[in-house]
Scaffold this active site. Structure first.
Site, PDB file in Angstrom:
ATOM      1  N   SER A 180       0.878  -1.237  -0.150  1.00 25.35           N
ATOM      2  CA  SER A 180       0.005   0.024  -0.116  1.00 25.35           C
ATOM      3  C   SER A 180       0.784   1.234  -0.005  1.00 25.35           C
ATOM      4  O   SER A 180       0.303   2.466  -0.217  1.00 25.35           O
ATOM      5  CB  SER A 180      -1.061   0.121   1.289  1.00 25.35           C
ATOM      6  OG  SER A 180      -0.191   0.065   2.399  1.00 25.35           O
ATOM      7  N   HIS A 181       2.197   0.865   0.389  1.00 27.57           N
ATOM      8  CA  HIS A 181       3.014   2.244   0.329  1.00 27.57           C
ATOM      9  C   HIS A 181       4.248   2.064  -0.418  1.00 27.57           C
ATOM     10  O   HIS A 181       5.252   2.776  -0.258  1.00 27.57           O
ATOM     11  CB  HIS A 181       3.210   2.815   1.840  1.00 27.57           C
ATOM     12  CG  HIS A 181       2.008   3.354   2.486  1.00 27.57           C
ATOM     13  ND1 HIS A 181       1.101   2.468   2.855  1.00 27.57           N
ATOM     14  CD2 HIS A 181       1.596   4.505   2.471  1.00 27.57           C
ATOM     15  CE1 HIS A 181       0.160   3.119   3.341  1.00 27.57           C
ATOM     16  NE2 HIS A 181       0.310   4.317   3.108  1.00 27.57           N
ATOM     17  N   ASP A 204      -4.982   0.718   1.363  1.00 25.73           N
ATOM     18  CA  ASP A 204      -5.757  -0.647   1.127  1.00 25.73           C
ATOM     19  C   ASP A 204      -7.125  -0.627   0.598  1.00 25.73           C
ATOM     20  O   ASP A 204      -7.343  -1.458  -0.072  1.00 25.73           O
ATOM     21  CB  ASP A 204      -5.348  -1.539   2.361  1.00 25.73           C
ATOM     22  CG  ASP A 204      -4.211  -1.999   2.487  1.00 25.73           C
ATOM     23  OD1 ASP A 204      -3.421  -2.402   1.747  1.00 25.73           O
ATOM     24  OD2 ASP A 204      -3.689  -2.148   3.762  1.00 25.73           O
TER      25      ASP A 204
HETATM   26  P1  NDP Z   1      -1.428  -3.590   8.946  1.00 26.87           P
HETATM   27  O1  NDP Z   1      -2.742  -3.613   9.897  1.00 26.87           O
HETATM   28  O2  NDP Z   1      -1.283  -4.369   7.949  1.00 26.87           O
HETATM   29  O3  NDP Z   1      -0.134  -4.062  10.017  1.00 26.87           O
HETATM   30  C1  NDP Z   1      -0.117  -3.526  10.994  1.00 26.87           C
HETATM   31  C2  NDP Z   1       0.872  -4.095  12.305  1.00 26.87           C
HETATM   32  O4  NDP Z   1       0.610  -5.099  12.621  1.00 26.87           O
HETATM   33  C3  NDP Z   1       2.227  -4.462  11.252  1.00 26.87           C
HETATM   34  O5  NDP Z   1       3.383  -4.115  12.047  1.00 26.87           O
HETATM   35  C4  NDP Z   1       1.968  -5.552  10.921  1.00 26.87           C
HETATM   36  O6  NDP Z   1       3.405  -6.431  10.803  1.00 26.87           O
HETATM   37  C5  NDP Z   1       1.333  -6.208  12.131  1.00 26.87           C
HETATM   38  N1  NDP Z   1       0.543  -7.530  11.871  1.00 26.87           N
HETATM   39  C6  NDP Z   1      -0.516  -7.471  10.811  1.00 26.87           C
HETATM   40  N2  NDP Z   1      -1.052  -8.874  11.090  1.00 26.87           N
HETATM   41  C7  NDP Z   1      -0.541  -9.270  12.262  1.00 26.87           C
HETATM   42  C8  NDP Z   1      -0.797 -10.520  12.713  1.00 26.87           C
HETATM   43  N3  NDP Z   1      -1.611 -11.625  12.124  1.00 26.87           N
HETATM   44  N4  NDP Z   1      -0.049 -11.199  13.620  1.00 26.87           N
HETATM   45  C9  NDP Z   1       0.838 -10.112  13.976  1.00 26.87           C
HETATM   46  N5  NDP Z   1       1.226  -8.951  13.704  1.00 26.87           N
HETATM   47  C10 NDP Z   1       0.543  -8.368  12.686  1.00 26.87           C
HETATM   48  O7  NDP Z   1      -0.977  -2.205   8.767  1.00 26.87           O
HETATM   49  P2  NDP Z   1      -2.043  -0.788   8.261  1.00 26.87           P
HETATM   50  O8  NDP Z   1      -2.794  -1.338   7.334  1.00 26.87           O
HETATM   51  O9  NDP Z   1      -2.742  -0.540   9.680  1.00 26.87           O
HETATM   52  O10 NDP Z   1      -0.995   0.132   8.004  1.00 26.87           O
HETATM   53  C11 NDP Z   1      -0.268  -0.045   6.732  1.00 26.87           C
HETATM   54  C12 NDP Z   1       0.586   0.880   6.333  1.00 26.87           C
HETATM   55  O11 NDP Z   1       0.141   2.013   6.030  1.00 26.87           O
HETATM   56  C13 NDP Z   1       1.517   1.372   7.602  1.00 26.87           C
HETATM   57  O12 NDP Z   1       3.130   1.159   7.143  1.00 26.87           O
HETATM   58  C14 NDP Z   1       1.390   2.563   7.709  1.00 26.87           C
HETATM   59  O13 NDP Z   1       2.403   3.579   8.300  1.00 26.87           O
HETATM   60  C15 NDP Z   1       0.781   3.143   6.395  1.00 26.87           C
HETATM   61  N6  NDP Z   1      -0.074   4.290   6.777  1.00 26.87           N
HETATM   62  C16 NDP Z   1       0.516   5.723   6.592  1.00 26.87           C
HETATM   63  C17 NDP Z   1      -0.094   6.770   6.437  1.00 26.87           C
HETATM   64  C18 NDP Z   1       0.578   8.048   6.415  1.00 26.87           C
HETATM   65  O14 NDP Z   1      -0.039   9.211   6.632  1.00 26.87           O
HETATM   66  N7  NDP Z   1       1.856   8.122   5.840  1.00 26.87           N
HETATM   67  C19 NDP Z   1      -1.385   6.708   6.865  1.00 26.87           C
HETATM   68  C20 NDP Z   1      -1.977   5.494   7.373  1.00 26.87           C
HETATM   69  C21 NDP Z   1      -1.153   4.455   7.188  1.00 26.87           C
HETATM   70  P3  NDP Z   1       3.984  -6.897   9.065  1.00 26.87           P
HETATM   71  O15 NDP Z   1       4.049  -5.565   8.509  1.00 26.87           O
HETATM   72  O16 NDP Z   1       4.961  -7.568   9.477  1.00 26.87           O
HETATM   73  O17 NDP Z   1       2.716  -7.474   8.506  1.00 26.87           O
HETATM   74  O1  PYC Z   2      -2.917   4.483   3.785  1.00 26.79           O
HETATM   75  O2  PYC Z   2      -4.013   5.718   5.064  1.00 26.79           O
HETATM   76  C1  PYC Z   2      -3.259   5.671   4.224  1.00 26.79           C
HETATM   77  C2  PYC Z   2      -2.183   6.933   3.923  1.00 26.79           C
HETATM   78  C3  PYC Z   2      -2.541   8.149   4.059  1.00 26.79           C
HETATM   79  C4  PYC Z   2      -1.409   8.909   3.565  1.00 26.79           C
HETATM   80  C5  PYC Z   2      -0.563   8.199   3.216  1.00 26.79           C
HETATM   81  N1  PYC Z   2      -1.159   6.826   3.384  1.00 26.79           N
END
Ligand code: NDP
Ligand code: PYC
Length: 343
Positions: A53-54, A194
């Protein structure tokens, strides 16, 4: 060439080649070489680790944003040493990662001398995964926590309309005899990226992720993207954490809250113009205990309790595979990247 599925032809590219390719794209679309190098490494690292997703999925958003004039791709961050444990950076309406890079040495030296130091970045755009910002600190023995706020698309628990961003929290801690312990999670039920990927693939979402334009629960990603909104994860608990991220990443840094900026005059703009906070702790200051050995003991006990997957394990597996065999990209996507790079 290899085949990921019968329909999608894929190709393999090394991490170094992907960094170079993305670097050429960024420079060709208006960033300085310094900014390009940082963003390319960041984005290629996400792709390498299967953080799709990133990863390269974000490139069209970066390019349309640069073309819109919303972000300054050549900004030079201004670093201010404001107190013994406090570093401030004005990112100059540029990306957050070059601001972190500019302040990093000062931040680490303050953390090592005072035991803890804080980096407050404002006037910045963060469009990436957050773990690349914290993991390197743990690789050098430090504990790091970061929060960044994004753009209004999440309805606070109990509210009627969106206000918060997807507001991720990332944490990294060193571990003896193992990779650092790292987690990175959006405080929304699902990251906005996502939802976009699901919409593109025509897939439905699990229940509880978002609402449509009438505020009704929906599993249709398009209904969320077109006038709907996301929900916080875990009801009031995720909502409280998201509120905390707004306070720390925006109010404390001098950045915008997620609801305080408007893209309306910049069609194509996608990067949130907000703020980011990092807290770095030197665990060698703790009393009589080796922190990295204690964190290893915690992991050992978690495994003994039956845990099979720690946060970060999936990424590390994907990283090992990518570094061994190359990063797999759909041929069509790779061709598009090469075209954007002018190759
Ligand atoms: P996920 O829900 O996929 O994962 C969140 C964390 O939980 C990760 O560290 C992941 O490890 C871990 N994890 C996931 N599933 C399991 C499991 N079954 N057991 C144990 N650990 C688990 O991430 P999000 O969808 O919440 O976020 C995705 C990305 O989006 C992030 O990198 C976030 O920084 C980015 N994002 C950026 C934003 C921005 O403004 N720049 C805004 C919102 C999100 P693993 O990675 O190893 O799967
Ligand atoms: O996936 O929510 C997100 C996000 C927001 C800004 C960058 N990533």
């Amino acid at each position: 060439m290899s085949a990921q599925s019968p329909e999608i032809a894929t190709a393999l590219i090394s991490f170094t080649e992907l960094v170079g390719l993305l670097q050429r794209i960024f420079v060709r679309h208006g960033t300085s070489p310094e900014v390009a190098a940082i963003l390319a490494h960041n984005c290629a690292s996400a792709e390498r680790d299967g953080a799709h997703s990133h990863g390269v999925f974000r490139i069209p958003g970066y390019l349309s944003t640069l073309a819109s004039g919303w972000v300054n791709g050549t900004a030079v961050p201004t670093v201010s040493d404001v107190a013994s444990g406090f570093v401030r950076v004005d990112a100059g309406n540029g990306f957050a990662q070059p601001a972190l890079a500019a302040a990093r040495a000062l931040l680490v030296s303050k953390a090592r001398s005072a035991g803890i130091a804080l980096l407050a970045i404002h006037n910045s755009h963060h469009f990436a995964a957050l773990w690349p910002d914290v993991e390197p600190f743990a690789e050098e023995g430090l504990v790091a926590l970061s929060v960044v706020n994004s753009m209004t698309c999440v309805v606070p628990h109990g509210a009627d309309r969106p206000l918060f961003g997807t507001n991720p929290i990332a944490f990294a801690a060193p571990q003896a005899d193992g990779a650092p312990i790292v987690f990175d999670l959006a405080t929304s039920a699902i990251a906005h990226g996502d939802v976009q990927i699901a919409a593109r693939k025509g897939e439905r979402l699990p229940p509880g992720m978002g609402v449509d334009s009438l505020g009704q629960p929906t599993q249709d990603p398009k209904a969320i993207l077109e006038g709907g909104a996301l929900l916080p994860f875990g009801g009031h608990k995720g909502s409280a954490l998201s509120m905390m991220v707004e306070l720390l990443a925006a109010a404390l840094t001098g950045g915008n809250f997620s609801f305080e900026f408007s893209w309306a005059d910049h069609p194509g703009a996608r990067t949130p113009w907000t703020g980011q906070l990092l807290i770095v702790i030197d665990p060698s200051k703790t009393a009589g205990q080796n922190f990295a050995e204690r964190s290893h003991e915690l992991v050992r006990q978690m495994h003994a309790a039956g845990l099979r997957r720690l946060p970060g394990d999936r990424r590390h597996r994907a990283r090992a595979k990518s570094l061994e065999t190359g990063i797999e990209l759909p041929v069509q996507e790779l061709n598009q990247l090469q075209e954007w790079a002018g190759d």
